[in-house]
Design a protein around this motif. Structure first.
Motif, short mmCIF file in Angstrom:
data_model
loop_
_atom_site.label_atom_id
_atom_site.label_comp_id
_atom_site.label_asym_id
_atom_site.label_seq_id
_atom_site.Cartn_x
_atom_site.Cartn_y
_atom_site.Cartn_z
N HIS A 106 0.87 -1.17 0.00
CA HIS A 106 0.00 0.00 0.00
C HIS A 106 0.91 1.22 0.00
CE1 HIS A 106 -2.83 -3.04 1.16
NE2 HIS A 106 -2.26 -3.19 2.33
N ALA A 107 1.53 1.49 -1.12
CA ALA A 107 2.58 2.50 -1.18
C ALA A 107 2.08 3.86 -0.71
CB ALA A 107 3.09 2.61 -2.60
N GLU A 108 3.01 4.68 -0.19
CA GLU A 108 2.69 6.04 0.26
C GLU A 108 2.68 7.01 -0.92
OE1 GLU A 108 1.64 6.99 3.07
OE2 GLU A 108 2.73 6.15 4.76
N ALA A 109 2.77 6.47 -2.17
CA ALA A 109 2.89 7.37 -3.33
C ALA A 109 1.78 8.40 -3.36
CB ALA A 109 2.89 6.56 -4.61
N GLY A 110 0.59 7.99 -2.91
CA GLY A 110 -0.52 8.95 -2.90
C GLY A 110 -0.47 9.88 -1.70
N THR A 111 0.47 9.67 -0.81
CA THR A 111 0.71 10.50 0.38
C THR A 111 -0.51 10.58 1.31
OG1 THR A 111 0.26 12.56 -0.82
CG2 THR A 111 2.52 11.82 -0.75
N GLY A 112 -1.25 11.69 1.28
CA GLY A 112 -2.41 11.82 2.16
C GLY A 112 -3.57 12.37 1.38
N LEU A 113 -4.76 12.31 1.97
CA LEU A 113 -5.91 12.91 1.28
C LEU A 113 -7.01 13.25 2.27
CD1 LEU A 113 -8.10 10.39 -0.71
CD2 LEU A 113 -6.57 9.71 1.13
N ASN A 114 -7.89 14.14 1.82
CA ASN A 114 -9.10 14.43 2.58
C ASN A 114 -10.27 13.83 1.83
OD1 ASN A 114 -8.38 16.55 0.67
ND2 ASN A 114 -10.25 17.58 1.31
N ILE A 115 -11.17 13.22 2.58
CA ILE A 115 -12.36 12.61 1.99
C ILE A 115 -13.57 13.39 2.49
CG2 ILE A 115 -13.76 10.51 1.94
CD1 ILE A 115 -11.33 8.89 1.83
N LEU A 128 -12.95 13.44 6.50
CA LEU A 128 -11.79 12.90 7.23
C LEU A 128 -10.49 13.18 6.50
CD1 LEU A 128 -10.76 10.12 5.69
CD2 LEU A 128 -12.64 9.07 6.93
N ARG A 129 -9.39 13.07 7.30
CA ARG A 129 -8.02 13.22 6.76
C ARG A 129 -7.28 11.93 7.08
NH1 ARG A 129 -6.07 17.59 10.41
NH2 ARG A 129 -7.99 17.44 11.60
N ILE A 130 -6.63 11.37 6.08
CA ILE A 130 -6.05 10.03 6.27
C ILE A 130 -4.82 9.87 5.37
CG2 ILE A 130 -7.46 8.93 4.46
CD1 ILE A 130 -7.86 6.55 6.48
N ARG A 131 -3.98 8.90 5.71
CA ARG A 131 -2.84 8.56 4.84
C ARG A 131 -3.33 7.57 3.79
NH1 ARG A 131 2.15 8.76 8.99
NH2 ARG A 131 3.34 7.75 7.36
N TRP A 132 -2.81 7.68 2.57
CA TRP A 132 -3.23 6.79 1.49
C TRP A 132 -2.97 5.33 1.83
CZ3 TRP A 132 -6.28 6.56 -2.47
CH2 TRP A 132 -6.67 7.73 -3.11
N SER A 133 -1.79 5.07 2.38
CA SER A 133 -1.42 3.68 2.66
C SER A 133 -2.43 3.06 3.63
CB SER A 133 -0.01 3.61 3.24
OG SER A 133 0.08 4.49 4.34
N GLU A 134 -2.86 3.86 4.59
CA GLU A 134 -3.81 3.38 5.60
C GLU A 134 -5.20 3.19 4.98
OE1 GLU A 134 -2.89 2.30 8.21
OE2 GLU A 134 -4.47 2.39 9.70
N LEU A 135 -5.59 4.12 4.11
CA LEU A 135 -6.90 4.01 3.45
C LEU A 135 -6.96 2.71 2.65
CD1 LEU A 135 -9.61 5.38 2.55
CD2 LEU A 135 -8.35 6.24 0.56
N TYR A 136 -5.95 2.46 1.82
CA TYR A 136 -5.94 1.24 1.00
C TYR A 136 -5.90 -0.01 1.88
CZ TYR A 136 -5.36 3.32 -3.70
OH TYR A 136 -5.55 3.97 -4.89
N ARG A 137 -5.11 0.03 2.95
CA ARG A 137 -5.00 -1.16 3.82
C ARG A 137 -6.38 -1.50 4.40
NH1 ARG A 137 -4.55 -2.53 8.90
NH2 ARG A 137 -4.67 -0.41 9.73
N LEU A 138 -7.08 -0.47 4.89
CA LEU A 138 -8.39 -0.71 5.53
C LEU A 138 -9.45 -1.13 4.52
CD1 LEU A 138 -8.47 2.28 7.98
CD2 LEU A 138 -8.45 -0.13 8.59
#
Ligand SMILES: Cc1cc2nc3c(=O)[nH]c(=O)nc-3n(C[C@H](O)[C@H](O)[C@H](O)COP(=O)(O)OP(=O)(O)OC[C@H]3O[C@@H](n4cnc5c(N)ncnc54)[C@H](O)[C@@H]3O)c2cc1C
Length: 383
Positions: free
Chosen positions: A38-47, A100-110
């Motif tokens: 779940h690479a951090e390439a997307g860094t972070g995002l707001n949903i 919400l504000r989240i890290r990409w790697s965490e979003l994909y993992r979940l």
């Protein structure tokens, strides 16, 4: 009915999870990246709050998991880079719950975890064939060579902005460039960051956007007009050029911008550079055997943070329809008008990124009733 999902990013993961136990449905998902990557390439995002509402209504367990792994997005302010405040919005005035504000790697993992057993990783869709009954047979490239996994009544293209399924069934979509560069950076050691929730800082039409994400990290995205519209000059990818872009002419930058400029200089090599682009909306192929969700259907400019947000809505709505044996025409009827509205609104909201538009006037218009009504519609009118 056998449904194959190509791509387990945002929309594909949600659809796969919701179809796991659907009566009469056999679902298989295929993902290009390896399991656990779940690479951090997307860094972070707001949903946006609208995605949270869709999840709360239809997939409450996923809503709870995302809430637990994220920070709430409650506020949106806009300053000039010298610190002059132009706009300050409490999202509660236009939404029913925070974003919400989240890290990409965490979003994909979940999102990927619930359907992990039904997902074949390291499978990149490469080609399509047909069986004798006219059903589509996807052909995948894997580390062990070319693989087929049978025929499907429906293939779902949730494989993102450069969707291979869309290209194979309908041709490459034309891409329209907005004429701006957008870069992103994740600062992982950010204890001394002087701000928290979602802010934007303008100098002319160049803009910094930033907020904290979990794990003591900060997401920064920079946007600036491209001089010849479609190429990012190498000379712009230096710390000096970036500092000049965002520094006020008469005086020092405000503390937030000064902090970001230092982080840009320290982590220049970690920045991901891209161009903002859209593709025309397309929900399915002419034969009705391929359905497109998220960016595969509707790549939009990221100005309002609605790309992944709309991909969430797509996954949730498509699941709701397909679980009860509905058709792809029904998915189109429920999604397309809303997606076109949000795409158009995101483009309108990008005005202040375009050379020649007055940032102060353009930002003040975003406090007026018309803009706020569209924002409320975006954040609340969820199926
Ligand atoms: C700079 C930038 C900032 C953004 N910020 C935000 C933001 O703050 N908020 C927001 O809501 N949106 C944001 N977006 C938009 C967001 O990234 C996308 O809209 C969102 O990821 C789309 O979700 P998706 O499910 O359609 O596709 P994706 O999440 O891109 O998932 C596609 C999946 O398909 C897989 N795949 C691709 N090709 C194949 C293949 N051939 N075979 C098998 N698998 C394949 C990929 O590995 C991936 O897992 C931003 C975009 C950019 C460029």
């Amino acid at each position: 009915m056998r449904i194959g999902i190509i791509g387990t990013g945002v929309a594909g993961s949600l659809l796969a999870e919701a179809l796991l136990e659907a009566p009469g449905v056999q679902v298989a998902a295929y993902e290009r990246v390896a399991a656990g990557e779940h690479a951090e390439a997307g860094t972070g995002l707001n949903i946006g709050p609208n995605a949270l509402k869709a999840l709360r209504l239809h997939m409450p367990a996923r809503h709870a998991a995302l809430r637990a792994a994220s920070l709430e997005w409650r506020r949106w302010f806009v300053d000039l880079t010298d610190g002059t405040r132009l706009f300050d919005l409490n999202l509660a005035t236009v939404a029913e719950e925070p974003g919400l504000r989240i890290r990409w790697s965490e979003l994909y993992r979940l999102l990927r975890a619930p359907a992990a057993d039904r997902t074949r990783h390291g499978h990149a869709l490469e080609a399509l064939e047909e069986d004798a009954a006219g059903r589509l047979v996807p052909v995948f490239r894997t580390a062990d060579g070319v693989v087929r996994d049978g025929a499907f009544d429906l293939l779902v293209g949730a494989d993102g902005r450069y969707s291979r399924l869309r290209a194979l069934t309908c041709g490459e979509p034309p891409s329209t460039l907005l004429g701006v560069c957008i870069w992103r950076l994740l600062v992982t050691d950010a204890a001394d960051c002087p701000y928290d929730d979602y802010g934007q800082w303008f100098h002319g039409n160049a803009r910094l956007l930033s907020f904290r994400v979990p794990g003591g990290a900060v997401y920064i995205a920079g946007t600036f007009p491209l001089p010849d519209g479609d190429r990012i000059p190498e000379g712009m990818k230096t710390a000096e050029a970036q500092r000049a872009l965002y520094s006020p002419k008469n005086g020092p930058p405000c503390p937030a911008v000064a902090w970001m400029l230092d982080r840009i200089e320290a982590q220049l090599a970690d920045i991901h550079w891209a161009r903002s682009a859209t593709a025309p909306l397309l929900r399915h192929d002419p034969s009705g055997r391929a359905l497109f969700l998220g960016d595969a259907a509707q790549a939009m400019v990221p100005t309002l943070g609605q790309g992944a947000t709309q991909a969430v809505e797509c996954g949730v709505v498509a699941a709701h329809v397909l679980r009860r044996g509905g058709t792809i025409a029904e998915v189109a009827r429920l999604r397309d008008e809303r997606v076109e509205f949000v795409r158009q609104f995101s483009l309108e909201a990008s005005d202040t990124l375009i050379p020649g538009v007055d940032v102060v006037e353009g930002t003040k218009r975003k406090m007026e009733a018309d803009f706020l009504a569209k924002l409320r519609k975006t954040y609340t009118e969820v199926e």
